[in-house]
Motif scaffolding. Sequence first.
Motif, mmCIF file in Angstrom:
data_model
loop_
_atom_site.group_PDB
_atom_site.id
_atom_site.type_symbol
_atom_site.label_atom_id
_atom_site.label_comp_id
_atom_site.label_asym_id
_atom_site.label_seq_id
_atom_site.Cartn_x
_atom_site.Cartn_y
_atom_site.Cartn_z
ATOM 1 N N GLY A 11 45.202 49.102 -5.096
ATOM 2 C CA GLY A 11 46.095 50.250 -4.999
ATOM 3 C C GLY A 11 46.128 51.167 -6.204
ATOM 4 O O GLY A 11 45.093 51.558 -6.772
ATOM 5 N N SER A 21 48.616 51.686 0.268
ATOM 6 C CA SER A 21 48.376 50.513 -0.573
ATOM 7 C C SER A 21 48.594 49.255 0.243
ATOM 8 O O SER A 21 48.936 49.313 1.416
ATOM 9 C CB SER A 21 49.318 50.497 -1.775
ATOM 10 N N HIS A 73 45.934 56.793 -3.829
ATOM 11 C CA HIS A 73 46.040 56.134 -5.145
ATOM 12 C C HIS A 73 45.635 57.089 -6.261
ATOM 13 O O HIS A 73 46.243 57.121 -7.326
ATOM 14 C CB HIS A 73 45.114 54.918 -5.209
#
Length: 254
Positions: A22, A190, A222
């Motif tokens: 993530g 994520s 991200h």
Amino acid sequence: MAVSPTHRLQDQVVIVTGAGSGIGRAGALAFAHAGAHVLAVGRRADALRQTAAGHSGIAVLPADITGEGAPQAVVDAAVERWGRLDVLVNNAGATTVMPLADADAQRIGDLFALNVTAPSLLARAALPYLRAGRGAIVNISSTFGHRPLPGAAHYAASKAALEQLTRSWALELAPGGIRVNALAPGPTESEALAAAGLPDAVVEQIKQEETARIPLRRRGTHEEVATWIVHLADPAATWITGQILTVDGGLELT
Ligand SMILES: NC(=O)c1ccc[n+]([C@@H]2O[C@H](COP(=O)([O-])OP(=O)(O)OC[C@H]3O[C@@H](n4cnc5c(N)ncnc54)[C@H](OP(=O)(O)O)[C@@H]3O)[C@@H](O)[C@H]2O)c1
């Protein structure tokens, strides 16, 4: 002549926790691309190795940062390897869906151990090195660090704690030239929801509801979050401290 962030972060030493996935993985890669030496920390060695495969400037340290002595060991590993530490990114964190009726001391304790205590002990261990290099701490909060979150109040409370630590440390450490800021991402793609133990169908439903509420009508990536972690850590941000930067597609305004 303008100096690019790449030059300013060249050979700086950065610790990123939760760098196996993530936002943390994207952050580790962004710092490495800017020329920094990055220690990527997390529990899953294989996930960290995948992060490190993205850039030769990334070294890995598999560790549970809530473990006894782990924060000091993480800082020691970076300093032993590169001889200094300039930036600590407290990114590792978890969400716990827990309505008040289900509040449980163990789960509350575990959540705060990861989201509040570990970042504190990492920052304490990093302090002498950050003082020596007039470095920076970037804490990863959440839009829910300053908004209510029914059904996951303790997650929101843990991030609110991290934001207050950010402001308080900023004042406490300013005389030593250390800057402390936080980033508050909105809903970002994520593994966090799945990691919270939610079934796939529920994760999908939450994602759709979040997307509908975000003015820009999509969850963040991200990389869109990581770029601001790097900016807050950049030595060029010399006059920014104690700030909580929200990166959320406009959600805060709704
Ligand atoms: N995604 C979002 O929508 C969102 C929004 C706002 C804020 N945030 C915050 O952003 C941060 C990163 O989250 P993410 O979305 O990127 O989620 P993620 O993919 O679940 O990342 C969390 C990372 O923390 C690591 N971690 C968890 N427990 C750990 C422990 N005890 N010791 C060491 N590492 C540990 C995990 O790796 P291991 O399991 O291998 O340890 C994982 O790589 C978190 O603080 C989160 O609260 C996320």
